[in-house]
Design a protein around this motif. Structure first.
Motif, mmCIF file in Angstrom:
data_model
loop_
_atom_site.group_PDB
_atom_site.id
_atom_site.type_symbol
_atom_site.label_atom_id
_atom_site.label_comp_id
_atom_site.label_asym_id
_atom_site.label_seq_id
_atom_site.Cartn_x
_atom_site.Cartn_y
_atom_site.Cartn_z
ATOM 1 N N MET A 1 0.840 -1.191 0.000
ATOM 2 C CA MET A 1 0.000 0.000 0.000
ATOM 3 C C MET A 1 0.879 1.246 0.000
ATOM 4 O O MET A 1 1.973 1.268 0.580
ATOM 5 C CB MET A 1 -0.913 0.018 1.223
ATOM 6 N N ILE A 2 0.400 2.313 -0.654
ATOM 7 C CA ILE A 2 1.112 3.594 -0.649
ATOM 8 C C ILE A 2 0.200 4.677 -0.081
ATOM 9 O O ILE A 2 -1.028 4.548 -0.107
ATOM 10 C CB ILE A 2 1.575 3.990 -2.065
ATOM 11 N N LYS A 3 0.820 5.741 0.432
ATOM 12 C CA LYS A 3 0.071 6.853 1.005
ATOM 13 C C LYS A 3 0.113 8.046 0.054
ATOM 14 O O LYS A 3 1.144 8.319 -0.561
ATOM 15 C CB LYS A 3 0.665 7.237 2.358
ATOM 16 N N PHE A 4 -1.010 8.746 -0.050
ATOM 17 C CA PHE A 4 -1.068 9.950 -0.884
ATOM 18 C C PHE A 4 -2.124 10.886 -0.324
ATOM 19 O O PHE A 4 -2.823 10.551 0.643
ATOM 20 C CB PHE A 4 -1.346 9.580 -2.351
ATOM 21 N N ILE A 5 -2.232 12.065 -0.930
ATOM 22 C CA ILE A 5 -3.207 13.061 -0.475
ATOM 23 C C ILE A 5 -4.258 13.235 -1.562
ATOM 24 O O ILE A 5 -3.937 13.452 -2.738
ATOM 25 C CB ILE A 5 -2.519 14.412 -0.167
ATOM 26 N N LEU A 6 -5.518 13.134 -1.160
ATOM 27 C CA LEU A 6 -6.633 13.241 -2.099
ATOM 28 C C LEU A 6 -7.580 14.322 -1.614
ATOM 29 O O LEU A 6 -8.210 14.180 -0.554
ATOM 30 C CB LEU A 6 -7.347 11.896 -2.205
ATOM 31 N N ASN A 7 -7.636 15.406 -2.367
ATOM 32 C CA ASN A 7 -8.496 16.545 -2.010
ATOM 33 C C ASN A 7 -8.235 17.005 -0.564
ATOM 34 O O ASN A 7 -9.165 17.251 0.212
ATOM 35 C CB ASN A 7 -9.968 16.201 -2.203
ATOM 36 N N GLY A 8 -6.946 17.060 -0.222
ATOM 37 C CA GLY A 8 -6.547 17.568 1.080
ATOM 38 C C GLY A 8 -6.593 16.574 2.218
ATOM 39 O O GLY A 8 -6.249 16.916 3.352
ATOM 40 N N LYS A 9 -6.982 15.349 1.963
ATOM 41 C CA LYS A 9 -7.079 14.342 3.015
ATOM 42 C C LYS A 9 -6.098 13.207 2.746
ATOM 43 O O LYS A 9 -5.828 12.856 1.595
ATOM 44 C CB LYS A 9 -8.506 13.786 3.100
ATOM 45 N N ASN A 10 -5.587 12.607 3.823
ATOM 46 C CA ASN A 10 -4.704 11.462 3.692
ATOM 47 C C ASN A 10 -5.477 10.255 3.154
ATOM 48 O O ASN A 10 -6.618 10.005 3.559
ATOM 49 C CB ASN A 10 -4.074 11.109 5.039
ATOM 50 N N ALA A 11 -4.848 9.529 2.238
ATOM 51 C CA ALA A 11 -5.506 8.364 1.639
ATOM 52 C C ALA A 11 -4.469 7.281 1.375
ATOM 53 O O ALA A 11 -3.254 7.546 1.356
ATOM 54 C CB ALA A 11 -6.196 8.761 0.330
ATOM 55 N N VAL A 12 -4.926 6.067 1.189
ATOM 56 C CA VAL A 12 -4.038 4.946 0.852
ATOM 57 C C VAL A 12 -4.610 4.209 -0.351
ATOM 58 O O VAL A 12 -5.814 4.245 -0.611
ATOM 59 C CB VAL A 12 -3.870 3.963 2.030
ATOM 60 N N ALA A 13 -3.726 3.545 -1.071
ATOM 61 C CA ALA A 13 -4.138 2.757 -2.237
ATOM 62 C C ALA A 13 -3.103 1.675 -2.487
ATOM 63 O O ALA A 13 -1.970 1.741 -1.995
ATOM 64 C CB ALA A 13 -4.273 3.647 -3.473
ATOM 65 N N GLU A 14 -3.506 0.682 -3.257
ATOM 66 C CA GLU A 14 -2.572 -0.380 -3.621
ATOM 67 C C GLU A 14 -1.573 0.155 -4.634
ATOM 68 O O GLU A 14 -1.915 0.940 -5.526
ATOM 69 C CB GLU A 14 -3.330 -1.565 -4.221
ATOM 70 N N GLU A 15 -0.341 -0.268 -4.498
ATOM 71 C CA GLU A 15 0.709 0.135 -5.415
ATOM 72 C C GLU A 15 0.340 -0.290 -6.842
ATOM 73 O O GLU A 15 -0.139 -1.401 -7.067
ATOM 74 C CB GLU A 15 2.043 -0.494 -5.009
ATOM 75 N N GLY A 16 0.540 0.597 -7.799
ATOM 76 C CA GLY A 16 0.232 0.297 -9.192
ATOM 77 C C GLY A 16 -1.153 0.718 -9.626
ATOM 78 O O GLY A 16 -1.490 0.650 -10.814
ATOM 79 N N MET A 17 -1.991 1.178 -8.703
ATOM 80 C CA MET A 17 -3.341 1.630 -9.036
ATOM 81 C C MET A 17 -3.300 2.941 -9.789
ATOM 82 O O MET A 17 -2.441 3.788 -9.554
ATOM 83 C CB MET A 17 -4.186 1.833 -7.770
ATOM 84 N N THR A 18 -4.264 3.121 -10.686
ATOM 85 C CA THR A 18 -4.416 4.428 -11.317
ATOM 86 C C THR A 18 -5.077 5.379 -10.326
ATOM 87 O O THR A 18 -5.692 4.962 -9.331
ATOM 88 C CB THR A 18 -5.288 4.343 -12.576
ATOM 89 N N ILE A 19 -4.969 6.662 -10.615
ATOM 90 C CA ILE A 19 -5.623 7.655 -9.759
ATOM 91 C C ILE A 19 -7.128 7.415 -9.730
ATOM 92 O O ILE A 19 -7.777 7.531 -8.680
ATOM 93 C CB ILE A 19 -5.305 9.086 -10.252
ATOM 94 N N LEU A 20 -7.699 7.053 -10.873
ATOM 95 C CA LEU A 20 -9.140 6.821 -10.960
ATOM 96 C C LEU A 20 -9.572 5.716 -9.997
ATOM 97 O O LEU A 20 -10.533 5.875 -9.235
ATOM 98 C CB LEU A 20 -9.518 6.448 -12.400
ATOM 99 N N LYS A 21 -8.854 4.587 -10.012
ATOM 100 C CA LYS A 21 -9.221 3.463 -9.157
ATOM 101 C C LYS A 21 -8.899 3.768 -7.694
ATOM 102 O O LYS A 21 -9.647 3.361 -6.789
ATOM 103 C CB LYS A 21 -8.498 2.198 -9.602
ATOM 104 N N ALA A 22 -7.798 4.477 -7.448
ATOM 105 C CA ALA A 22 -7.436 4.828 -6.077
ATOM 106 C C ALA A 22 -8.485 5.767 -5.467
ATOM 107 O O ALA A 22 -8.859 5.630 -4.294
ATOM 108 C CB ALA A 22 -6.059 5.485 -6.048
#
Length: 891
Positions: A1-22
């Motif tokens: 899993m990787i961490k990123f920021i989505l619309n100002g909030k912390n979020a996580v997603a599986e590595e290799g996911m597109t932004i759309l799926k994340a």
């Protein structure tokens, strides 16, 4: 899993996911018009753009992979403005008829116009530039509404793999002349309707032209009632009518449907549906009440049982009804009447699979899962015209080929998949055992077998070696009518696969040596270590929607639920204790034995539920004599079928769309069937009818809902022990599923076989029971086609299917036709030792000179007047695939 920021909030997603799926995983919706699950992103629509910190320009969310620490904004002022510009550009050429368009209310373009406050599309002056194409029987194409998103191109070429649609200056264009049904001989279109399902606007629409707006329709998730793939779908209803079908993203179908699943729902609403019980008086049917019907059944059952014993009664359950209903049917006959004379149409299609694989592996079912087609590197197809009989699995096989899988096809006809195969072996009908022995001969002689697997997990290998030793490629080539070198290539290719899967169906099973054919398939897989691992296995494709479930539920004369034997004292004791009655320990009669016994006066009463032996069984003249010889015949169905017309009492049943329950598909997956509409007139769900018949016969068990019946099944059936309606509400489970916390079994025989060790069970090649001679010089083989289903009880009520394939025909080789002076489309008489029929000839080189193929669906020109009712001595399955016929031109 990787961490990123989505619309100002912390979020996580599986590595290799597109932004759309994340974003989707984090419950943020990003608008898009061209993205299609399972396909490579096209980046055409421009709607899914998002801002990423540090990037100079917005990026497409559908193709940009999310990375650690990425800061994403999906709805900034800049992004919203850009999306509005995209929508305004589309509006310039889009036909302005939102209020009258059938897509209104479920149109993505309309939804986004409302969401983004763009200029109203209805004030645009879009000019109608193209004529609407109405040539397809099921849907129309309006290029004036096409937004060039490419979804139809993607689903057709990447998922359905028909390659029938491409881009043009109009947006999309059908390859060939047009759609199937009108100019279809030159079109690759198979009318699957998947393009219609994915179209986000009104460019591709069902011909019903019903307004399927979200505010005036209801969607009910259920399972398709046609073949054994088990496609999940939504029935779209308006009032008490089905007005459309949409695919669900089920584990078996991944969002795809075939022409029947998508469009052939019209039988549910058809005016010819049975609505009241019918009793035959003086040769004519008269309507009676349910009470009168139940009284009549009870009187006849008690009278005949009293005079001749319980074994003078017999019943045919159905592969079309639910598990719960099949369970009650066999319970009715065993607990309510006292006989094991229970069977169903699996006897006619896959009885040899049940017998053969139970012997060699310990379980007579598909070893792997449908989704694993995509992970196979070699796929061996024999005895199955998969793209026509199991279209969605056929599409997945074509997807696998596009991913690099190698295909071997061994078939008497040049089917569609033969043209995609590395090796095509056009074998003589009935020579499957010789072919498989020949492949094993090559594998053993060249040292390609998996000896480690053989030594650790199997038994009987030395006997196999001795049996196949004499089946040299040259000998087998002569028997099968193929090239010896092609046989060697096929053997090497299969043995060389890391994950080699075998798919077969009735071209292997429907022979007088069908059980040996199935065991030979198993032998080949065991020889190369291809059972118990991902993407491999032995995979029998079951023909009808619940033929697997009907077998599982004990609708077999020697088996209770879960293949527990009626002659096993411990099993019998368990069922007797639960059901509260004494049960027979003597195996009952099979379908073919019942009919012979009826003709001889030994069986005097039959109850047939959802089956039509007057079209489906071999030697129809014999079937008719047998049914007419009965003292009393009850038929329970949704239409007055050919068999129902011979009945003394007809009971009106609910269709799959009018009741709750479960079906078990070909991969052993138990899935929910849900009620969407009410049954017509006084028709009742089969489970309710069977319960009330049992009650009238003095067996008092009552059920308030089919879920209670499944609970009883689970209690008595180890392989279904962990299955309940609650557990499969969202996603079906694959048996064996023995406990409430068991996840189900994707693959069988991973560590050990159900029987302990896998058994090599070699067989010698034996010729078919009836071969061509001077009087009957051709081999007739029969089967199914894409545009009809079984005996047409359902598909015969669908106009579009009948436009494409509405009459019987015989496929004849051009050389044969020329020799007999027969032209394509002319009428011919096909005769065997059992009967004769008149049909239309289709001259084609997909069959060999000495072979004739006929579909068995049609009452007019019924192929089963011709077929041989000789049976496999083990499984009692008739030899549908080989009999001798002669051809004559009708002048």
């Amino acid at each position: 899993m990787i961490k990123f920021i989505l619309n100002g909030k912390n979020a996580v997603a599986e590595e290799g996911m597109t932004i759309l799926k994340a974003a989707e995983q984090n419950h943020v919706d990003i608008p898009n018009l061209c993205y299609l699950e399972g396909c490579k992103s096209l980046n055409l629509c421009g709607m899914c753009i998002v801002e990423v910190a540090g990037a100079d320009e917005p990026v497409p969310a559908c193709s940009t992979v999310v990375t650690e620490g990425m800061d994403i904004k999906t709805n900034s002022y800049r992004i919203i403005k850009a999306r509005k510009m995209v929508l305004d550009k589309i509006a310039e050429t889009h036909t302005p008829d939102c209020l009258t368009c059938g897509k209104s209310g479920v149109c993505k373009l309309q939804e986004y116009y409302a969401a983004y406050g763009s200029k109203d599309i209805n004030v645009k002056t879009g000019e109608k530039r193209y004529e609407i194409d109405e040539s397809n029987p099921f849907y129309y194409e309006d290029h004036n509404k096409c937004i060039k998103c490419g979804k139809c191109v993607q689903v057709c070429n990447q998922l359905q793999c028909s390659d029938a649609i491409s881009f043009s200056d109009k947006g999309i264009e059908l390859e060939g002349d047009a759609f199937a049904g009108q100019k279809g001989d030159k079109s690759k279109c198979v009318s699957c309707g998947n393009c219609v399902s994915v179209c986000p606007v009104g460019a591709l629409m069902p011909k019903s032209r019903e307004k399927l707006s979200a505010w005036n329709t209801v969607k009910t998730k259920t399972v398709c009632s046609y073949c054994g793939v088990g496609c999940e779908m939504y029935l779209v209803t308006k009032g008490n009518r089905i007005v459309g079908v949409e695919p669900a993203n089920g584990p078996a179908n991944s969002g795809l449907l075939c022409v029947k699943g998508k469009f052939a729902y019209g039988f549910v609403n058809h005016p010819d549906r049975l609505k009241k019980p019918l009793l035959k008086k003086d040769g004519e049917f008269v309507e009676i009440t349910w009470e009168e019907a139940y009284d009549t059944i009870a009187k006849k059952v008690n009278d005949i049982k009293g005079r001749y014993g319980a074994d003078a009664l017999a019943g045919l359950a159905s592969a079309r009804v639910t598990n719960e209903e099949n369970y009650l049917f066999q319970k009715l006959f065993r607990a309510g009447i006292g006989t094991n004379n229970v069977d169903h149409c699996a006897r006619l299609c896959h009885a040899s699979t049940v017998a053969g694989l139970a012997t060699t592996l310990g379980s007579g079912a598909m070893t792997n899962s449908i989704e694993e087609v995509l992970s196979s590197d070699v796929i061996f197809i024999t005895g199955t015209n998969t793209t026509e009989n199991h279209p969605v699995i056929g599409a997945k096989i074509k997807q696998a080929r596009k991913r690099g899988a190698k295909i071997i096809v061994a078939e008497p006809r040049r089917i569609e998949l033969a043209d995609l195969a590395e090796i095509f072996l056009q074998i003589k009908p009935g020579t499957n055992v010789a072919l498989l022995n020949g492949m094993m001969n090559v594998i053993i002689e060249e040292g390609l077998q998996d000896m480690e697997y053989i030594q650790s997990r199997t038994e009987g290998y030395e006997e196999l070696v001795q049996t196949v030793k004499s089946y040299t490629p040259e000998k087998v080539a002569e028997i099968c009518g193929i090239d010896a070198e092609d046989l060697r290539k096929a053997a090497r290719l299969y043995a060389g696969g890391e994950r080699a899967a075998i798919y077969y169906s009735m071209g292997v099973t429907q022979h007088s040596t069908g059980t040996q054919g199935v065991m030979s398939v198993s032998n080949l897989a065991l020889l190369c270590g291809n059972i118990g691992k991902e993407g491999a296995g032995v995979n029998p494709l079951r023909g009808q929607n619940n033929v697997q479930g009907a077998c599982d539920m004990g609708c077999l004369p020697g088996d209770l639920t879960g293949y527990q034997k009626v002659f096993n004292p411990q099993v019998l004791e368990k069922f007797e204790k639960h059901w509260g009655v004494k049960l027979s320990d003597r195996a009952g009669l099979t379908v073919t034995e019942m009919l012979s016994a009826a003709e001889e006066g030994q069986v005097r009463f039959m109850y047939i539920m959802g089956e039509n032996p007057m079209l489906s069984d071999p030697d129809i003249n014999h079937v008719k004599k047998a049914l007419e010889a009965l003292d009393f015949l009850v038929v329970q169905d949704i239409f007055l079928t050919e068999t129902a017309r011979l009945a003394d009492l007809v009971l009106p049943a609910a269709s799959f769309a009018e009741k709750d329950g479960t079906f078990t598909n070909t991969e052993r997956r138990v899935q929910r069937v849900r009620k969407a509409v009410e049954a017509p007139g006084e028709a009742k769900a089969d489970w309710q009818i069977l319960m009330e018949v049992m009650n009238r016969l003095g067996y008092g068990r009552k059920y308030a809902h089919p879920s209670e019946i499944m609970d009883e099944i689970a209690e008595l059936t180890p392989s279904y022990g962990g299955i309940s309606f609650e557990r499969i509400e969202e996603k079906g489970l694959q048996w064996p599923c023995p406990t409430k916390d068991h996840p189900g079994s994707k693959i069988l025989h991973r560590e050990t076989f159900t029987r302990g060790k896998g058994l090599f069970k070699p067989a010698e090649y034996i010729e078919s029971a009836e071969l061509p001679d001077a009087e009957y010089p051709y081999i007739l083989t029969t089967g199914r086609i894409l545009y009809q289903y079984h005996t047409r009880t359902m598909t015969g009520k669908v106009d579009g299917l009948n436009m494409i394939a509405g009459e019987s025909y015989a496929q004849v080789n051009p050389e044969t036709a020329s020799r007999l002076g027969i032209a394509d489309g002319e009428r011919i008489r096909v005769s065997s030792r059992r009967g004769k029929v008149t049909t239309k000839v289709k001259v084609t080189d997909i069959v060999e000179e000495d072979v004739v193929f006929m579909p068995f669906h049609y009452a007019d020109g019924a192929a089963n007047y011709l077929t041989n009712n000789v049976v496999d001595p083990t499984a009692k399955i008739p030899e549908y695939k080989v009999c001798a016929v002669k051809l004559e031109k009708v002048v």
